[in-house]
Scaffold this active site. Structure first.
Site, PDB file in Angstrom:
ATOM      1  N   TRP A   1       0.456  -0.980   0.365  1.00 52.11           N
ATOM      2  CA  TRP A   1      -0.062   0.404   0.147  1.00 52.11           C
ATOM      3  C   TRP A   1       1.169   1.081  -0.055  1.00 52.11           C
ATOM      4  CZ3 TRP A   1      -4.038   2.246   4.563  1.00 52.11           C
ATOM      5  CH2 TRP A   1      -2.986   1.880   6.183  1.00 52.11           C
TER       6      TRP A   1
ATOM      7  N   GLU B   1       7.586   9.319   9.911  1.00 54.53           N
ATOM      8  CA  GLU B   1       6.603   8.161   8.692  1.00 54.53           C
ATOM      9  C   GLU B   1       5.534   8.113   9.816  1.00 54.53           C
ATOM     10  OE1 GLU B   1       8.949   4.487  10.742  1.00 54.53           O
ATOM     11  OE2 GLU B   1       6.648   3.838  10.087  1.00 54.53           O
TER      12      GLU B   1
ATOM     13  N   ASP C   1      -0.783  -2.158  12.212  1.00 61.97           N
ATOM     14  CA  ASP C   1      -0.351  -3.327  12.454  1.00 61.97           C
ATOM     15  C   ASP C   1      -0.270  -3.269  14.353  1.00 61.97           C
ATOM     16  OD1 ASP C   1       1.064  -2.599  10.109  1.00 61.97           O
ATOM     17  OD2 ASP C   1       2.865  -2.920  10.805  1.00 61.97           O
TER      18      ASP C   1
END
Ligand code: 9WN
Length: 444
Positions: A47, A415, A180
């Site tokens: 993705w 991030e 996650d």
């Protein structure tokens, strides 16, 4: 500030962000794909590549198509698009779990290149459509024509082999959601037998490059490993998963992406002379199944369904807001999701005072530093922004866009970000942050 100095400050910020984003993407380009981060993620991720292509379309359209072509060259015969395509020439240290652990070569229908055996949210058809829209021409129509059958096969895999019976796709691993260690997975993961001591047998690569307090725990990893082992033991086949695999969940983000993909495929079909009708019908059916299976009228938000326990998970996470991107979501769900997004849990506003978190910031177990358990991420913000634009919530969309740009302007292409202070966390040069900033810059 006068009007002219305001306009100049905006133009300066625009130029600064564009330079930074382009430099980040160029530095992460690796001969036929972009790595999410040179240190933490030195291979190609599924993705990520879709988001990266959307950004590249504004600055390097050829590379945007190359990115998607490389990813889909590793598609399995059954249509699954693997979540990692390993680069055998990677010069970075070993990523865990690496190609030996996944052992894709022993599975039927896997490609020549080593890959993982699981998937990620199918955001690729909308990405291909956006790449074409951002840089249309003969080359983009030819690229769409080549990709179309592969995108259709990806949908067929998810709506076929991964349908546990309710008309939605199930995920078999939290990594498949892309979020996650989201608190959304705590309840279904609690039933996965694992002992964190097994992690002594492995070397985690992530905690050598990022602060362990900002990453999933060893117990999380023990469960991730156990789930890969379980799926791998069946050679990544999907038949009978309910009876033999300990994690099977219908995720609102994965299924919203699945539905949005059908509408994107309808548009692509119209451009290349295929029939858009069946795609629109499937988009409507997926929307209906999402409402039937994942809508919680009590809290007014979508929640993942633990298929094995046949119940909705309790945590209120950003995943629940993602179905807003569906163009035919009924008005009742649209207004309830807007209320949820604008509540103190997520703080969406025409003028946001803090970035959008990934988890309900009023929850007692909200963790501002730990990965998907609180921090702000650009991709979930960008996906919500798409939903707001789809439903023409202009002021809220403008507020969210401003917050995303401001975050990156202050902290850089990190991030993820601290959801109170906006401080950068995780990798400092993360590709999808750069790519989605380029897209947000280009659309008012
Ligand atoms: C496992 C690459 C990927 C993202 C995921 C993000 C993280 C991997 C990891 O990095 O996951 O797939 O090693 O933690 O959670 O969304 O695609 O950027």
């Amino acid at each position: 500030m006068t009007l002219t100095t305001g306009v100049r400050a905006d133009a300066d910020r625009h130029a600064r962000l564009r330079r930074l984003a382009l430099a980040t993407l160029d530095a992460n380009w690796e001969h036929d794909h972009t790595v999410p981060s040179r240190s933490l993620y030195p291979h190609q991720w599924s993705w990520d590549s879709a988001f990266i292509a959307i950004g590249l379309a504004h600055v390097r359209p050829d590379r945007a198509w190359r990115e998607l072509r490389t990813l889909f060259a590793a598609q399995w015969v059954d249509g699954r698009v693997p979540h990692i395509v390993f680069n055998p020439a990677s010069r970075a240290g070993p990523y865990f779990p690496g190609p030996q652990f996944w052992d894709s070569a022993r599975a039927d229908g896997s490609p020549a290149r080593a890959t993982s055996g699981i998937v990620q949210p199918p955001v690729h058809a909308p990405a291909a459509w956006l790449v074409h829209r951002r840089a249309p021409g003969e080359a983009s129509v030819a690229a769409l024509r080549r990709l179309y059958p592969r995108l259709v096969a990806q949908q067929r895999y998810l709506t076929g082999r991964r349908d546990a019976g309710g008309g939605l796709a199930s995920i078999v691993h939290p990594w498949e959601s892309g979020l996650d260690n989201s608190p959304a997975w705590d309840a279904p993961l609690a039933g996965v037998p694992a002992d964190e001591a097994v992690m002594r047998a492995y070397r985690r690569h992530d905690t050598a490059h990022a602060d362990a307090a900002q990453r999933p725990t060893d117990l999380d990893y023990a469960r991730y490993v156990a789930l890969v082992e379980s799926y791998r033991a069946g050679r990544y086949r999907d038949d009978g998963l309910l009876g033999r695999h300990p994690f099977l969940v219908e995720c609102p983000l994965v299924n919203a992406a699945l539905g949005v993909s059908e509408y994107a495929l309808a548009r692509i079909a119209a451009v290349i002379g295929a029939d858009p009708g069946p795609h629109r019908d499937r988009g409507a059916r997926i929307t209906e199944a999402l409402v039937n299976r994942l809508w919680d009228p009590v809290t007014g938000t979508f929640r993942p369904r633990d298929v094995r326990a046949d119940r909705l998970v309790p945590a209120r996470t950003v995943l629940g807001l993602m179905p807003l991107a569906l163009p035919e979501l009924p008005a009742a769900q649209v207004s309830a999701l807007l209320a949820e997004a604008c509540s103190p849990r997520f703080g969406l506003a025409a003028r946001m005072d803090r970035p959008l978190p990934t988890y309900d910031r009023t929850a007692p177990d909200f963790e501002p530093l730990r990965y998907w358990r609180g921090p702000s991420w650009i991709n979930t913000g960008w996906l919500l922004w798409q939903g707001l634009r789809t439903h023409r919530r202009v002021d809220l969309a403008a507020g969210l866009r401003e917050s995303l740009l401001d975050l990156v302007d202050r902290a850089g292409c990190h991030e993820y970000f601290h959801p109170d202070t906006g401080a950068g966390l995780g990798s400092p040069a993360f590709s999808w942050t750069a790519a989605l900033v380029l897209d947000a810059l280009a659309q008012e």
